[in-house]
Design a protein around this motif. Structure first.
Motif, PDB file in Angstrom:
ATOM      1  N   ARG D 390      17.216   0.175 -11.797  1.00  0.00           N
ATOM      2  CA  ARG D 390      16.027  -0.176 -11.299  1.00  0.00           C
ATOM      3  C   ARG D 390      16.100  -1.272 -10.034  1.00  0.00           C
ATOM      4  O   ARG D 390      15.880  -1.209  -8.940  1.00  0.00           O
ATOM      5  N   GLU D 391      17.105  -2.331 -10.388  1.00  0.00           N
ATOM      6  CA  GLU D 391      17.022  -3.488  -9.349  1.00  0.00           C
ATOM      7  C   GLU D 391      17.767  -2.846  -7.936  1.00  0.00           C
ATOM      8  O   GLU D 391      17.740  -3.446  -6.932  1.00  0.00           O
ATOM      9  N   TRP D 394      15.336  -1.202  -5.933  1.00  0.00           N
ATOM     10  CA  TRP D 394      14.506  -2.143  -5.306  1.00  0.00           C
ATOM     11  C   TRP D 394      15.422  -2.783  -4.028  1.00  0.00           C
ATOM     12  O   TRP D 394      14.759  -3.148  -2.963  1.00  0.00           O
ATOM     13  N   ARG D 398      14.208  -2.359  -0.287  1.00  0.00           N
ATOM     14  CA  ARG D 398      14.028  -3.455   0.980  1.00  0.00           C
ATOM     15  C   ARG D 398      14.950  -3.617   2.028  1.00  0.00           C
ATOM     16  O   ARG D 398      14.745  -3.824   3.010  1.00  0.00           O
ATOM     17  N   GLY D 416       8.306   8.520 -11.844  1.00  0.00           N
ATOM     18  CA  GLY D 416       7.006   7.497 -12.344  1.00  0.00           C
ATOM     19  C   GLY D 416       7.736   5.892 -12.126  1.00  0.00           C
ATOM     20  O   GLY D 416       6.935   5.066 -11.810  1.00  0.00           O
ATOM     21  N   HIS D 417       8.871   5.916 -12.729  1.00  0.00           N
ATOM     22  CA  HIS D 417       9.588   4.464 -12.820  1.00  0.00           C
ATOM     23  C   HIS D 417       9.774   4.192 -11.468  1.00  0.00           C
ATOM     24  O   HIS D 417       9.629   2.826 -10.833  1.00  0.00           O
ATOM     25  N   LEU D 419       8.227   4.946  -8.744  1.00  0.00           N
ATOM     26  CA  LEU D 419       7.024   4.655  -8.008  1.00  0.00           C
ATOM     27  C   LEU D 419       6.692   3.224  -8.348  1.00  0.00           C
ATOM     28  O   LEU D 419       6.118   2.612  -7.351  1.00  0.00           O
ATOM     29  N   ARG D 420       6.810   2.824  -9.413  1.00  0.00           N
ATOM     30  CA  ARG D 420       6.539   1.258  -9.823  1.00  0.00           C
ATOM     31  C   ARG D 420       7.311   0.252  -8.949  1.00  0.00           C
ATOM     32  O   ARG D 420       6.753  -0.624  -8.461  1.00  0.00           O
ATOM     33  N   ILE D 421       8.588   0.564  -8.731  1.00  0.00           N
ATOM     34  CA  ILE D 421       9.510  -0.265  -8.216  1.00  0.00           C
ATOM     35  C   ILE D 421       9.034  -0.375  -6.713  1.00  0.00           C
ATOM     36  O   ILE D 421       8.723  -1.143  -6.156  1.00  0.00           O
ATOM     37  N   GLU D 423       5.895   0.276  -5.773  1.00  0.00           N
ATOM     38  CA  GLU D 423       4.400  -0.101  -5.368  1.00  0.00           C
ATOM     39  C   GLU D 423       4.882  -1.906  -5.739  1.00  0.00           C
ATOM     40  O   GLU D 423       4.075  -2.597  -4.895  1.00  0.00           O
ATOM     41  N   GLU D 424       5.873  -2.369  -6.433  1.00  0.00           N
ATOM     42  CA  GLU D 424       6.080  -3.688  -6.457  1.00  0.00           C
ATOM     43  C   GLU D 424       6.783  -3.984  -4.961  1.00  0.00           C
ATOM     44  O   GLU D 424       6.697  -5.182  -4.665  1.00  0.00           O
ATOM     45  N   SER D 428       2.459   2.317  -1.550  1.00  0.00           N
ATOM     46  CA  SER D 428       1.032   2.944  -2.252  1.00  0.00           C
ATOM     47  C   SER D 428       1.276   4.435  -2.150  1.00  0.00           C
ATOM     48  O   SER D 428       1.574   5.354  -1.310  1.00  0.00           O
ATOM     49  N   LEU D 429       1.024   4.903  -3.203  1.00  0.00           N
ATOM     50  CA  LEU D 429       1.107   6.454  -3.726  1.00  0.00           C
ATOM     51  C   LEU D 429       0.295   7.262  -2.918  1.00  0.00           C
ATOM     52  O   LEU D 429      -0.863   6.665  -2.698  1.00  0.00           O
ATOM     53  N   LEU D 435       4.959  11.686  -4.044  1.00  0.00           N
ATOM     54  CA  LEU D 435       5.499  12.552  -5.348  1.00  0.00           C
ATOM     55  C   LEU D 435       5.283  14.018  -4.798  1.00  0.00           C
ATOM     56  O   LEU D 435       4.126  14.587  -4.743  1.00  0.00           O
TER      57      LEU D 435
END
Lengths: 445, 445, 445, 445
Positions: D390-391, D394, D398, D416-417, D419-421, D423-424, D428-429, D435
């Motif tokens: 994950r990181e 991220w 960036r 999905g996972h 996408l959350r990264i 979004e953070e 925006s989806l 997807l």
């Protein structure tokens, strides 16, 4: 006075290949002789029927009964308490070593006879003696065997009470506490309670589900679930296939009953479907009516062809293959090897759980993937277990109130769960509840 | 011609705090205004009733409806489709911002009125309008709301069909396909099928259990399980306590029915037990007979004292605390804070699953540990879900056959499962099935 | 000749509250007196320091040593083999019952002295005797205690060898086989091998990780992981917080070392951080240099304020709270209760796993959720265990080759895993490997 | 101005069979053509090399590239970003349809050439063009391909940057952020950061481990783990076998290095071991020294015989079979089919995890069971992943800061996972993170 010992031969370290010897003085009674299927499965191309006992022992597939050579006594009888392979599957490999009759309830006895007949590796000549639950069999002057009716996921399951001068040993593998069974009567609680009052020297019992909280739901719940899935839908015209345990006659009857509510003709398909159903009709657990049953591949294929041509929505095929076994009817359907081609929206009902062995999981996954790629809708686990859960064990233990408890038919984890139940009921490890391992003999104090 | 859009306000990224706005031209209808309880729970000492909306929005506990400020239209009505807190729990925090009536089925409307009354932070004055399933409510000249009867784990659940000049939007949160419910009638399949034939512009639906294979068993199965656990035992004299969802009137009635088979007097204990039961009697879902119901702590404690003094085996207390909530009746019993002291062999029946949030898991674990240390026997998960599983969704989707599908009430994982169902039914992501996130507006093409 | 017995007092049925008595004739040596934290945690508002022993025994939080009343002998010494609470946490509650010195390695002895001082419920006056690994202590004419250096997740951990006329008993709780530790030396394999050659009568050992395959990685791996996470990134300017076990001095030193590679100033924050670090400096495991260490809340808050004002990127705060304990420094940061406000991109490093108790899981979940809502990036489980895994146990068992093995410090499941290891090494249940339960005495044959 | 679109051909709905087309006006560049092995595996007796593309497409084993027929453009180049089969395994089935060169880094290009040579079903004549990371290839006047060095579990992995008049598309499959790799250099962060500054129109990236918290440990950690297991033991004389990914040259070199510390001679055994090692020597990733490498069964068996005769403790065989693949060297050893008979205490080191497909799990289980029955000690999962966690995602996001993000190489859950990264990070989806599903074309706005 003769002493009593319990010899753990198989099934004490694992689920499968159950075999226990009870020695009373110089007389030995053997309980169950089973097969451990997952050990067979991991060795590719293993043909159990033509393999000698020694090889099967070496791969851990059948009990290593050579330890009986070191036990001072003679086997007088072999009792099998129900007809699953992990209880009778080694009879044809081991029983001939002992000059002793094989005693079993009628349905189980019929299956044993078939096992013996199919063996290609040697001749088992032991007499097979059917004994009804509630009845007794005199093994020797001082030894009497009694079967007590219980419920399990196969008909005609029993506990074996061995009445000796030193007290009664109750062998309780496998069972569920079911007060509302759908086939046969509830366990004979009156007799079990009476045994408890008379005093039981030792209880030998399974621990398969001892770690599962609560009580095992009645088979009635499974019947309701089957009906709910088959009838409780707005999609009534698609093809529907059901797969379940061939030996689970009660379940198959529930499915047949539901098929009638659906207005569809039930058809049993698969070699073992035929075997168990015919056994059931011979022993009075199923009617010898005109139910369509096909065991041989040619007949199965012909039946599926006819079903398709007359309309999938007119039939409910009930077939082998719930674990994705290669070659079973549903596996062949999933491969497109029959005329019953799965179309989008056809339903496949698994009235069975996945047996949690990696090979089963893999087979099921492969089969389900193929079924889904063809458009099937999957209904999984329309099922309840046939093994007692934690609170059922707690009830039985309080009902029987034995001097000693010996967990069998499980591994260290399930035995550990059982031990806690026994401790909560007042037993103490090493004093009156005993963990023993395959190959060990426990002399009762 | 006015365009239609769906605004995801809450519940699209998570389970909980459901809120959807449907905009038709300049008219907006809001569906549900719910609370996300697990966000409240992780902040200790949070008193929802006295907290302002802004704080609850900041902690993610209620929908962030400020996004409606950027939507060009006026809210004309708020419809709530059933009475669970994740659908009505934010009404008392948010509804006053909109000059619009709140429309709900009678049971739900009654609960909403109570929510509003208990709010300490501000006044909600919106009229609350009860509307029966099968009936319609004219919102504007061009907008009509229709409720359609479905089944869920609370009575009086409905789908909301919004009939517009541009077609019908069907809001379908939450539901199960239950053809044999134990309270109320089966979902109105005839009407749903008719809607499908008339044409539905968009279906907005939950995905909670979309990843669970098969169909959700009928509530009838839960009733059978309850009876099986309570009656199907040989241990009939011990104390028995049952805990379940207070709002699940059907389940409570099944438990009451089983208590009669046991020859025990049912007693409802707990503040929310009283609240929902009284709501049920007011709305005709329960009889106003002499059932013993205690809501206040003093009364509960008095009742438990009396039960103990008259004999635990004469009563069946049905109480709050199935998730181990601190302060709930069963939690207090587990702490030994009441006169009902758990003795060895007393049974505790959880007619509920553990809601899979870490705090619930922890609370349940703590409570169960304490109960077991006192000798209780635990019967867990005597329960079936109230949410549609994979095949139920598949059935509904084929029945409604909408132009567009919008998964709501779930997270990316459950939406992903739903997407696959929709793809198998012929839908395509981005074209006629749309994943949207909290804060996004989808304009229907 | 005096007989020897092992009395299981605590830690044989569970992880936590370890206590074993070894009786040689009429002399008893007690090994460890520990606390079971999760039993304290499920009872809200439990203040261990001011509770009497009887209450803590009743809730299963400390060993029930009343069983020693039935053992024929006198306690001559209490030995604690390392400083974790599950090994020394009941000293202040139980030790005063025995007129016997408490013997421990220097770091452990210092912690025990602090435990005794903080007790509010009664006075423990037993002398606390520091004993270096490799050294011996004469308990009686015939009884000698020897400490042998091992590695664990706390410094100064030791095995205790009790040399008696009847042979040596080796108490081996807890340990890891680490040939490349980052602080202190590797276990004293030469001495252990020598003991094996001399002959060991019984080995009492932990089973915590006996079910985990392979070997536990060296603490060197944890050091590498810490460095990899802290230095191996392209995002070097954000705030970084680290949390780890306060008692894990080796780990904290690795983090401090990495902080220097980052060019950041390490700061230790939290009451227990201060306690263990000061103990480490007193006993030579850490330098008394100018490291910034804050234990009191006021000082912590001041430090965090200064860090923020001087620049988050200049400091590396190392703090308590890895299990989400309410009130710990990181928990307070997550609640926004300090001046160190988490900003988007700040990193939180957990150099610890989640202890698998539901309450820890819940606390961690709540804390992580709050941290993420504030924008933190989470690095979890930058950690290796301090407990031996399956192959480490296998190695130790072969090295020591004891006559008898007694699994302790575990539950039936972990003991079961250990039993299999021992069986693979040639041991046999009931004959030379013994499962005993809390409250049982095993007389060595 | 030409528009740009991304066509998801394979790997967007699943792990495996990766293939993406990027269309710029009428020019198409294809990225990767991979095989989905688990779809091959569930069909017994599937011989990929002699099956036509159409059959492999039908079983979901290779990308369904027929969708390109509906895309308005011509394929100008095929780029493969590393040499794993899920990226190059369909080249020999699909590439001949397109008159375009295949461009890959040298190691990958060599493997592709071998794939093409082994194909039995048809001739692929496309030129294979090696391109070094850091270098560019002119596809058309307006299209330039650049490879950027990254790290993965195979050498010579690269990102592909496609420079167009409309901006740069960065195809980033698969990778890990490893600043301390053990073979080759760290990813070219300077170039990636420069790309970020120049502006990237779209990032297409994998999501395999997007749901795994933290950062993927450096391959240096795996090297340390290997050394810790092989050298950090007191049992130094038993046989030791290691199995790992044949294509993971860096890992194999770490094992070879550790073998030297053990004073043992490394031997590579297995057909694919030979293939990848020879490729590595040809491309400079391994020395052409006298390392003993056996690929053919006869040679392997001879080598194992010699090892046994000269002393197991003098050699370290490194072999195929880490997933229990039938026929692989370790599987044959586990079956007792070679002269290297496992004896009690021999160690088997898996420097690999179990790929979480049911068939792998089953194969591994079967093999491990057999190895254990022969007395082997198992060291599992001495391994770190080659996929970003994950990181790491991220950080990359960036660093690149693309206008659009398109998750590929994963399923809905891993996407999905991711996408959350995103979004953070501010995406925006539907607006700038998209997807898409296999078979869909996304036109960049």
């Amino acid at each position: 006075m003769p002493d009593i010992s319990i010899v753990a031969i198989g099934g004490y370290n694992e689920i499968g290949r159950n075999m226990t010897a009870i020695r009373i003085g110089k007389d030995i009674v053997v309980m169950d002789m089973g097969l451990r299927l997952d050990r067979v499965q991991i060795h590719e191309d293993t043909d159990v029927e033509s393999m000698p006992a020694s090889d099967l022992i070496a791969m851990g597939a059948i009990p290593d009964d050579r330890i009986l050579e070191g036990v001072d006594g003679r086997v007088r009888a072999i009792a099998c308490t129900h007809g699953h392979l992990d209880h009778i599957g080694a009879i044809s490999k081991l029983a001939h070593k002992y000059r002793a009759p094989i005693i079993a309830t009628p349905f189980t006895a019929d299956l044993i006879a078939q096992e013996i007949k199919s063996e290609r590796c040697g001749a088992v000549n032991n007499p097979v003696v059917p004994l009804d639950p509630g009845k007794r069999y005199l093994i020797t002057q001082d030894l009497e065997l009694e079967f007590i009716r219980v419920q399990h996921s196969i008909v005609d399951a029993a506990f074996a009470a061995l009445h000796t001068r030193e007290g009664t040993i109750l062998y309780a593998n496998d069972f569920k506490i079911d007060r509302t069974p759908t086939l046969g009567e509830a366990p004979d609680f009156a007799r079990l309670r009476a045994l408890g009052r008379e005093g039981v020297r030792a209880l030998i019992t399974e621990t398969t589900n001892a770690g599962v909280s609560g009580k095992t739901p009645s088979e009635q719940i499974a019947k309701d679930l089957v009906k709910d899935v088959l009838v409780g839908t707005e999609e009534t015209r698609s093809g529907v296939l059901v797969t379940t345990f061939s030996s689970h006659i009660a379940r198959i009857r529930s499915i047949i009953e539901a098929s009638q509510k659906m207005g569809r003709v039930p058809v049993l398909l698969g070699r073992s479907m035929e075997k168990y159903w015919h056994t059931a009709t011979r022993t009075g657990y199923a009617e010898k009516n005109g139910l369509w049953v096909c065991g041989r591949r040619k007949n199965i294929d012909r039946a599926l062809k006819r079903i398709v041509s007359e309309g999938k929505d007119r039939y409910l095929p009930i077939m082998t293959g719930h674990q994705g076994e290669p070659g079973a009817t549903l596996s062949r359907v999933s491969n497109g090897d029959t005329d019953y081609l799965i179309e989008s929206g056809d339903k496949v009902i698994f009235s069975a759980g996945v047996i949690p062995q990696p090979l089963n999981v893999s087979n099921r996954h492969a089969m389900e993937t193929k079924l889904k790629m063809r458009g099937a809708r999957i209904y999984d686990n329309v099922h309840v277990s046939g093994h007692a859960c934690r609170e059922d064990h707690w009830e039985l233990l309080r009902m029987i109130n034995p001097e000693h408890v010996i967990p069998s038919h499980g591994n260290l984890i399930t035995h550990g769960h059982y031990l806690r139940i026994a401790e909560e009921t007042g037993y103490s490890l090493g004093s009156n509840i005993h963990l023993i391992r395959n190959g060990q003999e426990l002399v009762l104090g």
